[in-house]
Design a protein around this motif. Structure first.
Motif, PDB file in Angstrom:
ATOM      1  N   UNK A 288       3.840   4.945   3.956  1.00  0.00           N
ATOM      2  CA  UNK A 288       3.525   4.946   5.344  1.00  0.00           C
ATOM      3  C   UNK A 288       2.955   3.543   5.722  1.00  0.00           C
ATOM      4  N   UNK A 289       2.755   2.656   4.769  1.00  0.00           N
ATOM      5  CA  UNK A 289       2.063   1.195   5.024  1.00  0.00           C
ATOM      6  C   UNK A 289       3.210   0.465   5.596  1.00  0.00           C
ATOM      7  N   UNK A 290       3.010  -0.189   6.590  1.00  0.00           N
ATOM      8  CA  UNK A 290       3.868  -1.292   7.170  1.00  0.00           C
ATOM      9  C   UNK A 290       3.838  -2.504   6.135  1.00  0.00           C
ATOM     10  N   UNK A 291       5.255  -3.169   6.169  1.00  0.00           N
ATOM     11  CA  UNK A 291       5.418  -3.841   5.385  1.00  0.00           C
ATOM     12  C   UNK A 291       5.025  -5.296   5.986  1.00  0.00           C
ATOM     13  N   UNK A 292       4.655  -6.475   5.334  1.00  0.00           N
ATOM     14  CA  UNK A 292       4.415  -7.757   6.036  1.00  0.00           C
ATOM     15  C   UNK A 292       3.252  -7.691   7.049  1.00  0.00           C
ATOM     16  N   UNK A 293       2.314  -7.130   6.673  1.00  0.00           N
ATOM     17  CA  UNK A 293       1.171  -7.086   7.761  1.00  0.00           C
ATOM     18  C   UNK A 293       0.031  -8.070   7.236  1.00  0.00           C
ATOM     19  N   UNK A 294       0.335  -8.624   6.207  1.00  0.00           N
ATOM     20  CA  UNK A 294      -1.026  -9.426   5.692  1.00  0.00           C
ATOM     21  C   UNK A 294      -0.392 -10.750   5.448  1.00  0.00           C
ATOM     22  N   UNK A 295      -1.125 -11.875   5.854  1.00  0.00           N
ATOM     23  CA  UNK A 295      -0.817 -13.118   5.685  1.00  0.00           C
ATOM     24  C   UNK A 295      -1.604 -13.651   4.347  1.00  0.00           C
ATOM     25  N   UNK A 296      -1.006 -14.403   3.390  1.00  0.00           N
ATOM     26  CA  UNK A 296      -1.443 -15.146   2.412  1.00  0.00           C
ATOM     27  C   UNK A 296      -1.742 -16.302   2.517  1.00  0.00           C
ATOM     28  N   UNK A 297      -2.874 -16.845   2.852  1.00  0.00           N
ATOM     29  CA  UNK A 297      -3.080 -18.236   3.023  1.00  0.00           C
ATOM     30  C   UNK A 297      -3.184 -19.160   1.901  1.00  0.00           C
ATOM     31  N   UNK A 298      -3.216 -18.654   0.650  1.00  0.00           N
ATOM     32  CA  UNK A 298      -3.048 -19.288  -0.496  1.00  0.00           C
ATOM     33  C   UNK A 298      -1.577 -19.667  -0.717  1.00  0.00           C
TER      34      UNK A 298
END
Length: 340
Positions: A288-298
């Motif tokens: 159920x978790x949407x994909x690509x919703x978190x940006x990785x600043x590193x």
């Protein structure tokens, strides 16, 4: 101070209401403990409330100018595994129950409670809301009613998966609110309370908005309040500190597209997949978790800002924007963490 077989299970510095304080509240150190006596003995615990007082420091040691003064202690019928603050009151777990207690005249008085599931590991308050994390039954979003008889009532739960929640906190951006939870496997999970969404069944279910792997177990989440948004610090077992914050939707979409381009165009170190490194393993991934919703600043910041000007312009042009606009988004996003 502690008895034999008594262990500290929770400790927080909380701003509790106090009539004796000038501003109406004061910082108190609240400690919850539990007795480990074996499975055939009923568990019990204690709650300690300490004040921080000024004393004369030792010669040559100016850092010893403060000490803890015990104001209150009480033995309870259960391990106190979580403590928190809600509207200037102490929130503490006692076994499978959660109590809201006022601190007046150096005494704790209970006036509201909530029956929880198994083992509460986190209880964090924000205004009239309480975020409760259970090690066996996931996350609960709780409302606090002050008018009339004070009571706690569950607004929504993570109904799709019983995540082993270790700690949780709120993410705030203007009028937007999201719920951040860390499980015992080192993964961060994002939820939102949306009672008007048909998939939430009137708010009874918390909607999943993303997941992100830190590759190390999170031991604590701490929210730092900024001018326009809040930043959550995630401390892990390997000694690292990660900062998590919300960004405006337009900024997120623009940086996400740039991030996707750079991940394909720039050869990764040793042929490793940088995005898969932050992905939750398949056997623990939630459908159920949407994909690509978190940006990785590193991944985004070093590759884009330290890259050539030609690469910056090409990546921005493919997205229909300019390199200056992307750099401005990165600067505005990183400025939130300037409080450190």
């Amino acid at each position: 101070m502690l008895d034999v077989h008594e262990h500290v299970a929770a400790m927080q510095t909380l701003e509790l209401e106090s009539a004796q304080a000038e501003g109406g509240s004061r910082a108190l150190v609240c400690v919850g403990t539990g007795f480990v006596l074996g499975e055939d003995v009923m568990s019990r615990g204690r709650i300690y409330v300490f004040d921080i007082v000024d004393v004369v420091p030792l010669p040559g040691r100016p850092q010893t100018n403060r000490k803890l003064k015990l104001l209150y202690t009480e033995e309870v019928h259960g391990v106190v595994s979580a403590v928190g603050e809600l509207r200037g009151n102490l929130v503490m777990s006692e076994g499978s129950k959660l109590y809201v207690r006022s601190f007046a005249n150096d005494t704790l008085t209970s006036f509201a409670f909530l029956d929880c599931h198994t083992w509460v590991r986190s209880a964090v308050g924000l205004r009239n809301f309480l975020l409760v994390g259970d090690v066996a039954n996931g996350l609960s979003f709780v409302g606090f009613q002050e008018e009339g008889p004070a009571r706690l009532h569950v607004l929504g739960r993570d109904a799709h998966a019983c995540l082993p929640i270790e700690c949780a906190d709120f993410l705030v951006l203007g009028q937007q609110l999201q719920l951040l939870a860390a499980d015992s496997h080192g993964h961060l999970h994002l939820f939102v309370y949306a009672p008007r969404d048909v998939h939430s069944f009137g708010g009874q279910r918390l909607l999943r908005r993303g997941e992100f792997s830190l590759r190390s177990r999170v031991v604590s989440l701490r929210r730092i309040i900024g001018s326009s948004r809040h930043v959550c610090l995630a401390m892990t077992f390997d000694g690292s500190v990660h900062a998590v914050s919300m960004v405006p939707e337009k900024t997120y979409k623009r940086l996400q597209r740039i991030n996707g381009q750079l991940a394909k165009a720039v050869p990764p170190i040793a042929g490793l997949n940088p995005r898969e490194y932050r992905a939750v393993p398949l056997h623990r991934r939630q459908n159920q978790a949407p994909k690509r919703t978190v940006l990785d600043a590193d991944l985004l910041v070093p590759v884009y800002t330290n890259g050539s000007v030609v690469r910056q312009k090409e990546a921005a042009q493919r997205d229909g924007t300019t390199a200056d606009r992307v750099l401005k988004d990165i600067v505005e996003t990183e400025s939130v963490f300037g409080i450190f």
